[in-house]
Design an enzyme around this catalytic site. Structure first.
Site, PDB file in Angstrom:
ATOM      1  N   CYS A   1      -3.434   4.388  -4.461  1.00 37.20           N
ATOM      2  CA  CYS A   1      -4.638   5.490  -5.009  1.00 37.20           C
ATOM      3  C   CYS A   1      -3.650   6.231  -6.089  1.00 37.20           C
ATOM      4  O   CYS A   1      -4.285   6.907  -7.120  1.00 37.20           O
ATOM      5  CB  CYS A   1      -4.815   6.898  -4.054  1.00 37.20           C
TER       6      CYS A   1
ATOM      7  N   ASP B   1       0.447  -1.474   0.153  1.00 43.71           N
ATOM      8  CA  ASP B   1      -0.276  -0.042   0.282  1.00 43.71           C
ATOM      9  C   ASP B   1       1.397   1.528  -0.295  1.00 43.71           C
ATOM     10  O   ASP B   1       0.759   2.493   1.131  1.00 43.71           O
ATOM     11  CB  ASP B   1      -1.062   0.011   1.163  1.00 43.71           C
TER      12      ASP B   1
HETATM   13  N1  SAH Z   1      -1.585   0.390   4.856  1.00 42.86           N
HETATM   14  C1  SAH Z   1      -2.015   2.431   5.673  1.00 42.86           C
HETATM   15  C2  SAH Z   1      -1.058   3.234   4.844  1.00 42.86           C
HETATM   16  C3  SAH Z   1      -1.042   3.784   3.601  1.00 42.86           C
HETATM   17  S1  SAH Z   1      -0.367   5.433   3.371  1.00 42.86           S
HETATM   18  C4  SAH Z   1      -3.241   2.466   5.733  1.00 42.86           C
HETATM   19  O1  SAH Z   1      -4.000   1.229   5.039  1.00 42.86           O
HETATM   20  O2  SAH Z   1      -3.436   3.276   6.755  1.00 42.86           O
HETATM   21  C5  SAH Z   1       1.739   5.118   3.114  1.00 42.86           C
HETATM   22  C6  SAH Z   1       2.161   4.560   3.801  1.00 42.86           C
HETATM   23  O3  SAH Z   1       3.778   4.299   3.726  1.00 42.86           O
HETATM   24  C7  SAH Z   1       2.239   5.756   4.528  1.00 42.86           C
HETATM   25  O4  SAH Z   1       2.625   5.442   6.358  1.00 42.86           O
HETATM   26  C8  SAH Z   1       3.663   6.174   4.697  1.00 42.86           C
HETATM   27  O5  SAH Z   1       4.383   7.075   5.958  1.00 42.86           O
HETATM   28  C9  SAH Z   1       4.496   4.752   4.719  1.00 42.86           C
HETATM   29  N2  SAH Z   1       5.719   4.921   3.776  1.00 42.86           N
HETATM   30  C10 SAH Z   1       5.625   5.959   2.219  1.00 42.86           C
HETATM   31  N3  SAH Z   1       7.477   5.336   1.942  1.00 42.86           N
HETATM   32  C11 SAH Z   1       8.043   4.386   2.644  1.00 42.86           C
HETATM   33  C12 SAH Z   1       8.828   3.802   2.300  1.00 42.86           C
HETATM   34  N4  SAH Z   1      10.041   4.033   1.504  1.00 42.86           N
HETATM   35  N5  SAH Z   1       8.828   2.356   3.735  1.00 42.86           N
HETATM   36  C13 SAH Z   1       7.986   2.816   4.193  1.00 42.86           C
HETATM   37  N6  SAH Z   1       6.873   3.699   4.339  1.00 42.86           N
HETATM   38  C14 SAH Z   1       6.878   4.236   3.176  1.00 42.86           C
END
Ligand code: SAH
Length: 451
Positions: free
Chosen positions: A406, A379
């Site tokens: 998204c 995600d």
């Molecule tokens: N699965 C969750 C969040 C999805 S949004 C839900 O449904 O609520 C995407 C998430 O990825 C965010 O929390 C963001 O902080 C995280 N993210 C962004 N880049 C990342 C990376 N390189 N490694 C791990 N997480 C990351």
């Protein structure tokens, strides 16, 4: 003859672009017109003319499309938020389904079955708002950015936000004027108030108000707290300190002025606590529908190991934990990982672990540790997954990958990579998490091709 600027033309709108503009053809040249609907006959004024395309503005609707409806928001024309208030929701759903199909075919070159779009609530569905603040000679502007610009549209209400958010904004507007609060100017790096950030737990009713400030404190905070506390559900009033000259809205430090730092909510039966910095899906009912579909695609029976990459506050993994043996969540924001751990604890969920790491570093470690997931949930943020993440995930050889996004352009690109690594795109389901805007969420099931 290609079109030139200021030309006026008659145009038939054939379709709607993925960003929500109407598209017609004039002598073979594509013309994009915002606020136009499929089937419209228009008189159009050309405002931008390029070699391969032009952009026009509606002068007159000669024959309206049958998709058209009354526009119910006075800011619709200027505001960059909604793009589909002038057409029926049925038409909007059709456009969004087409957007998903087109992305998979054109970007991913994948002919995937796209199921009927799932919908939830369509009005006042957002549980979060970030209002930019600006000043005029005598007044304050609080609202939304105009399309593709940083010009603030001063708005009293927004039909995507809960009604209390408008009341909160009015309280803050009064407080700014009475206390001569300065507002942030990105050119000079001066001014105190940058953004107003509001969140609401739709199930709990709890509200968090966070003023994003270029400083550590604000004048006359007692008055502000007193007024804001009158709003039903007010649970957290805080300052978020952001002194950097950056477009990123939130800084890392939070000073609580009243109430608690976090608010709670319930998602898919899981009670959660959220700090201001944790990601949380903006549409509660839409998120429940999305997670339900993701759980169906994950096909868990109780014996599986699941990796939840980009897990935020852990919500997806936690909602599926009762159907899995073990869930491993990975997230880059430390506060979100802390929230995820506490959320597991407060729900008595003992089979979830959460790690703070970059997704690609984490999958490499998990692979080297010989973790063998049955299901991997992806995600990522809009930019999608890196090539390393995708190849490490494929090397771990899960039976199924459930990819939520998204941004269907990067999702279809990544699914094409996963396909080349031995995963068949089995089915896609769009979920309308963002009604009236051009955005659409999509969940895809990729299944390992048996060798
Ligand atoms: N699965 C969750 C969040 C999805 S949004 C839900 O449904 O609520 C995407 C998430 O990825 C965010 O929390 C963001 O902080 C995280 N993210 C962004 N880049 C990342 C990376 N390189 N490694 C791990 N997480 C990351």
């Amino acid at each position: 003859m290609p079109l030139s600027k200021n030309q006026e033309i008659k145009l038939h709108i054939d379709s709607v672009s993925s960003e929500g503009s109407g598209v017609g053809r004039y002598d073979g040249q594509a013309v994009f017109v915002s606020g136009a609907a499929e089937g419209d006959e228009l008189l159009v004024h050309i405002i931008k003319a390029k070699k391969t395309y032009a952009v026009g503005k509606i002068v007159e609707i000669l024959t309206p499309s049958k998709d058209r409806t009354e526009v119910d928001c006075p800011y619709f024309k200027q505001c960059g938020g909604c793009v589909y208030r002038h057409i029926s929701y049925e038409a909007e759903k059709r456009i969004k389904m087409q957007k998903v199909k087109d992305a998979f075919l054109r970007i991913g070159h994948i002919d995937i079955p796209v199921k009927e779009i799932i919908t939830a609530n369509t009005e006042r569905y957002r549980n979060k708002a970030e209002y930019p603040v600006g000043r005029t000679v005598n007044g304050v502007q609080i609202g939304f950015y105009a399309n593709r610009s940083h010009r603030i549209i001063d708005a009293e209400d927004c039909l995507l936000q809960p009604a209390e958010f408008a009341e909160i904004v009015e309280i803050i507007r009064k407080w700014i004027l009475e206390n001569h609060i300065s507002v942030w100017n990105s050119e000079t790096g001066e001014g105190l108030l940058r953004h107003i950030y509001i969140r609401k737990g739709f199930v709990s009713g709890e509200i968090m108000v966070c003023l994003v400030v270029n400083g550590e404190s604000v004048p006359n905070e007692e008055r502000l707290i007193g007024e804001l506390s009158k709003i039903t559900g007010m649970a957290s009033i805080a300052l978020n300190v952001n002194t950097e000259n950056t477009n990123v809205i939130l800084g890392e430090k939070v000073n609580v002025l009243a109430g608690s730092e976090k608010i709670s909510d319930t998602l898919c039966g899981v009670e959660i606590e959220l700090s201001p910095l944790s990601f949380y899906q903006v549409n509660h009912d839409g998120a429940e529908a999305l997670y339900k579909k993701a759980a169906e695609y994950a096909g868990l029976s109780g014996s599986e190991t699941v990796i939840d990459l980009y897990c935020g506050a852990g919500t997806i993994g936690l909602s599926m934990a009762h159907k899995a043996k073990r869930v491993i969540g990975v997230e880059i924001i430390p506060e979100a990982v802390e929230d995820a751990k506490k959320n597991a604890e407060r729900n008595g969920i003992g089979n979830c672990e959460f790690y703070c790491a970059d997704a690609s570093a984490a999958v490499k470690i998990l692979k080297d540790k010989d973790i063998k997931p049955d299901v991997v949930l992806l995600d990522p943020p809009r930019k999608g997954c890196s090539k390393e993440v995708l190849s490490f995930v494929a090397e771990m050889n899960p039976d199924r990958i459930v990819y939520i996004s998204c941004d269907v352009s990067t999702q279809s690109r990544d699914c094409a990579v996963l396909k080349s690594l031995g995963y068949e795109p089995t089915e896609a389901t769009p979920v309308d998490m963002f009604p009236r805007t051009s955005h659409v969420e999509c969940v895809v099931l990729m299944s390992r091709v048996e060798k």
